[in-house]
Structures are given as C-alpha cells and as structure tokens.
Design an enzyme around this catalytic site. Structure first.
Site, short mmCIF file in Angstrom:
data_model
loop_
_atom_site.label_atom_id
_atom_site.label_comp_id
_atom_site.label_asym_id
_atom_site.label_seq_id
_atom_site.Cartn_x
_atom_site.Cartn_y
_atom_site.Cartn_z
N ASP A 47 0.99 -1.33 -0.76
CA ASP A 47 0.09 0.34 0.28
C ASP A 47 1.14 1.44 0.02
O ASP A 47 1.52 1.51 1.18
CB ASP A 47 -0.72 -0.65 1.27
CG ASP A 47 -1.83 0.94 1.38
OD1 ASP A 47 -2.70 0.91 0.46
OD2 ASP A 47 -1.22 2.00 1.53
N TYR A 52 3.28 9.51 0.44
CA TYR A 52 4.18 9.66 1.80
C TYR A 52 5.92 9.77 1.36
O TYR A 52 6.48 9.80 1.91
CB TYR A 52 4.37 7.69 2.21
CG TYR A 52 3.18 7.34 2.27
CD1 TYR A 52 1.59 8.32 2.41
CD2 TYR A 52 1.89 6.17 1.49
CE1 TYR A 52 0.21 7.82 2.73
CE2 TYR A 52 0.91 5.55 2.28
CZ TYR A 52 0.33 6.28 2.40
OH TYR A 52 -1.29 5.96 3.51
N LYS A 81 -2.23 6.38 -3.94
CA LYS A 81 -3.16 7.42 -3.76
C LYS A 81 -3.05 8.96 -5.05
O LYS A 81 -2.18 9.31 -4.62
CB LYS A 81 -3.45 7.76 -2.12
CG LYS A 81 -3.94 6.06 -1.61
CD LYS A 81 -4.09 6.81 -0.06
CE LYS A 81 -3.87 4.62 0.46
NZ LYS A 81 -2.36 4.96 1.18
N HIS A 114 -7.82 10.17 -1.88
CA HIS A 114 -6.88 9.76 -0.80
C HIS A 114 -7.73 10.16 0.13
O HIS A 114 -7.74 9.60 1.36
CB HIS A 114 -5.24 10.53 -0.28
CG HIS A 114 -4.21 10.22 0.31
ND1 HIS A 114 -2.92 10.02 -0.01
CD2 HIS A 114 -4.45 9.33 1.50
CE1 HIS A 114 -2.76 9.52 1.43
NE2 HIS A 114 -3.74 8.91 2.25
#
Ligand code: A2P
Length: 318
Positions: A47, A52, A81, A114
C-alpha cells in the site's frame, strides 16, 4: 511459516490479498529493505501513496524483485493514492502518471482518492495562507471520481476506490458512478471499530480496508500517555491465550471481520511477525472481547482540514 495469503474479491471480479504492507511513515532509507523483505516473505500487496514521499524507493524494491525473478508483476497488488491538491479532473491523470513513474510500473492495481477534501491545486501538498491555514479548493469529489473512472478505461489502474470517505460521501459517489469504488480505506482498529461504516460498505459491495490497524504508535502527533493499542490488556490477554503477539491478534481481528489490513513496519522481524497469521482464527468470544474496546478512538483526525466542507469526520456522519 505457511504463506497462504487469503484474498478477497472486489465488486469488479478482481482479487486483492487481504493482508498488505503499509508504507505510511516508512522513511526513504528504510523502505527499500522493508518492501524487499516483505516480498521475500510472501507479501504480495503493498500500500503506497504519493503523499508518503517514498514511492521511488518502494518502486526500486519492487522492480528489483521483479527483475531478479522473485515475483512477477501480475502477482503483485500495488495501491497508490491521489493527493488532495490534484482533485481537479484535468490533474488526475498526470498525478497517477507521477506515481506510476516513481513506482516504475505500467499500471496500478488500485488507485484511491486519498481524502474527500480538495486543497488548492499545485505541488505544495499543504498549501497554506499567511496564518498557516490550509487553502482549500472547491472541486467536488464526484467530479474527481469521474476522472478516476477514465484511469480504468485507459488501463492505468485496474481498480479504483476511495479513502477516508464517510457514508454520505460514498453514497454521493455511488449516485454518479459508472464504475463503483471497490474499497474505502479508513482508519480501523479495536478503538475505532467502524461497525456502522463496515456494514454500510458491505451492503453496497464495497470492501473496507483498515489503515493504522496497530494503532500507529509512530504517528507524529502521538503524546506520552496516549493509550497504546499494542499494550492494551485485553489485546494482550487474547494474545497470551492463543500464543500470538498483540500485533498478530490485531491483524487477525481485521481479517476475521473481512477487512483488508495493511500494517506498516520497517523492521524485518516485525514484518515477518505480521505475516505469520494464517494458522489461527479468532473465536467469536475473542472477537467480542476485542470489540468491547471500541470507543470512537480516532487517532488520525486530519485536523488541518477540519473546516473543509468535505471533511469526513463530522459528528452526525459515520
Ligand atoms: P516498525 O516500523 O519499527 O516495526 P500501523 O500499521 O498501525 O500504522 O502501525 C505501525 C507502527 O507499529 C510502527 O511504529 C511499527 O514500527 C509498529 N509495528 C509494526 N509491526 C509491529 C509488531 N509486530 N509489533 C510491535 N510493533 C509493530
């Protein structure tokens, strides 16, 4: 260690391994080894997200494992996302292309919106005014959804879904959707059991995915004295009874509720520990004990978007 991963079937007929490796908070410099080890151990679901800031390194690990023949692309399940500053329909395709390029992939298995809130367009992920407040955009997530559907038509993502959407927001998407979301990825663990949202999604053929299943003890805003799920006496009690670790109990708790679960770790021993959950099941009694911990204990409130018209965590919604 048995490596038999259970998969779930989405409403579009495609399968997804019910357990994946989370990469939120996994730092560059750590995440390459984490993803490599995870794939070696049998993880097939990773994931990721643009936000990130580590997709390039995650991608290097994935590509190295494919190149060295450990795994084939089609045996992996990779999620990314769409960040809040790219909700405007014309920005959606360029955004997925950035993630695909970082990850070194031709297609994603799953691309998620997201958060439902759109932020001011641009490359600053948290565009803020002079007072430090995030600047919002009024793009409606149903328009973003239509652009997400085009990604499937173009073969850039096999499936599409949402993350952090409440029930009302999901219904608004379903009203206009030609392609249904396959999942809603939300914070979910015994302190925030999401019973109502789980049932609501199940009734609509949408599978819940649990992020922060271990209570994210490494969340940047954690304070000393905050309750720690992994140390909770009831979780420990069940773990001792079954001779498992608290993390394994928390992961199995999600799996036994039919929820996809993506525990994050950058530690090889813990990555292995978290994957060693195929040889036991929780009884109804164990599930009841753990479910009794539910206390609306949200750990990821996304406070900086609190005043946004589309902030999902409003009191009257679930
Ligand atoms: P680390 O990455 O050093 O292993 P969540 O998935 O809920 O966000 O939780 C991630 C946090 O839990 C990280 O701090 C991670 O640390 C820690 N963690 C992951 N697996 C385990 C485990 N099996 N036992 C204890 N802590 C764990």
């Amino acid at each position: 260690m048995s490596k038999k991963v259970i998969s779930v079937k989405f409403n579009n007929g495609l399968s997804c391994p019910i357990l994946g490796l989370g990469t939120w908070k996994s730092k560059p410099g750590e995440v390459y080894d984490a993803v490599s080890s995870a794939i070696d151990m049998g993880y097939r679901h990773i994931d990721c997200a643009y936000l990130y800031g580590n997709e390039r390194e995650v991608g290097q690990a994935i590509q190295d494992k494919i190149r060295s023949g450990v795994v084939k692309r089609e045996d992996l399940f990779i999620t990314s996302k769409l960040w809040n500053t790219y909700h405007r329909p014309d920005l959606v395709e360029p955004a997925i292309r950035v993630s695909l390029s970082s990850l070194g992939l031709q297609y994603l298995d799953l691309y998620l919106i997201h958060w439902p809130m759109a932020y001011k367009e641009g490359d600053d992920p948290f565009p803020s005014d002079a007072n430090g407040k995030v600047i919002y955009s009024d793009v409606d997530y149903t328009d973003t959804w239509k652009a997400m559907e085009n990604l499937v038509k173009q073969g850039l993502s096999r499936s599409i879904g949402v993350s952090n959407f409440n029930s009302k927001q999901i219904d608004r998407v379903l009203q206009i959707a030609k392609i249904k979301p396959v999942t809603n990825q939300v914070e979910c663990h015994p302190y925030l059991g999401q019973r109502k949202l789980l049932e609501f999604c199940q009734e609509r053929g949408i599978i819940l995915t649990a992020y922060s299943p271990l209570g994210s003890p490494d969340r940047p805003w954690a304070k000393a004295g905050d309750p720690t799920l992994l140390d909770d006496p009831k979780v420990k009690l069940v773990a001792e009874k079954l001779k498992k670790t608290p993390a394994q109990i928390l992961i199995r708790y999600a799996i036994d509720r039919g929820i996809i679960v993506i525990p994050k770790s950058v530690n090889k021993t813990r990555i292995a520990d978290n994957f060693n959950v195929w040889d036991f099941k929780l009884s109804k009694e164990d599930i009841d004990v753990i479910s009794s911990l539910d206390c609306n204990g949200r750990l990821i409130p996304q406070a900086e978007g609190r005043e946004h018209k589309d902030h999902p965590f409003v009191k009257e919604e679930f």
